[in-house]
Design a protein around this motif. Sequence first.
Motif, PDB file in Angstrom:
ATOM      1  N   THR A 102      14.670  58.301  11.400  1.00 46.12           N
ATOM      2  CA  THR A 102      15.259  59.596  11.025  1.00 46.12           C
ATOM      3  C   THR A 102      16.570  59.801  11.766  1.00 46.12           C
ATOM      4  N   ARG A 103      16.579  59.516  13.057  1.00 43.12           N
ATOM      5  CA  ARG A 103      17.788  59.691  13.864  1.00 43.12           C
ATOM      6  C   ARG A 103      18.934  58.820  13.342  1.00 43.12           C
ATOM      7  N   VAL A 104      18.667  57.551  13.062  1.00 43.86           N
ATOM      8  CA  VAL A 104      19.706  56.645  12.557  1.00 43.86           C
ATOM      9  C   VAL A 104      20.164  57.090  11.169  1.00 43.86           C
ATOM     10  N   THR A 105      19.239  57.515  10.337  1.00 46.39           N
ATOM     11  CA  THR A 105      19.585  57.991   8.994  1.00 46.39           C
ATOM     12  C   THR A 105      20.491  59.215   9.072  1.00 46.39           C
ATOM     13  N   MET A 106      20.170  60.148   9.950  1.00 44.36           N
ATOM     14  CA  MET A 106      20.999  61.344  10.106  1.00 44.36           C
ATOM     15  C   MET A 106      22.383  60.986  10.659  1.00 44.36           C
ATOM     16  N   GLU A 107      22.461  60.032  11.560  1.00 44.32           N
ATOM     17  CA  GLU A 107      23.759  59.579  12.062  1.00 44.32           C
ATOM     18  C   GLU A 107      24.574  58.953  10.931  1.00 44.32           C
ATOM     19  N   ASN A 108      23.917  58.165  10.071  1.00 44.79           N
ATOM     20  CA  ASN A 108      24.605  57.578   8.916  1.00 44.79           C
ATOM     21  C   ASN A 108      25.067  58.662   7.949  1.00 44.79           C
ATOM     22  N   LEU A 109      24.261  59.691   7.767  1.00 52.08           N
ATOM     23  CA  LEU A 109      24.646  60.817   6.918  1.00 52.08           C
ATOM     24  C   LEU A 109      25.901  61.481   7.481  1.00 52.08           C
ATOM     25  N   GLY A 110      25.942  61.678   8.784  1.00 55.47           N
ATOM     26  CA  GLY A 110      27.119  62.260   9.428  1.00 55.47           C
ATOM     27  C   GLY A 110      28.370  61.419   9.224  1.00 55.47           C
TER      28      GLY A 110
END
Length: 131
Positions: free
Chosen positions: A55-63
């Motif tokens: 989730t953390r990596v996915t949210m960073e990619n979204l950013g």
Amino acid sequence: MVQQAQYLGNPRTGAGGQALPFSPAVRAGDFVYVSGQVAMDEHGDIASGGIAVQTRVTMENLGRALALAGCELADVIKCTVWLDDARDFWTFNRVYAEFFPGDKPARSTTQARLVVDAKIEIEAIAYKPLT
């Protein structure tokens, strides 16, 4: 007057360098549409670890995808989330909330078998007026 959509970012590649046929983000007027993001690194590999890490990596990619259009997570008005395992919902929710400390975007979350070997995928719509 209809403005032409602006396709943002270089085409992504997946495992083995295979070209992925979509844009990371598209700006259409004041709206930015971000393609589904997963916990994929720059080499096309999925981050190892459980739902919290992914989730953390996915949210960073979204950013990063939002930044292509001059946006940030605070500009997100809607997210759609797919979880591989519904039992991950509460852990996902706790990590996701860290990225939206202020106003929360509208959100839909469902369980689905993902095409890549990821535990989560998130797409977003952001609103940021052109100046």
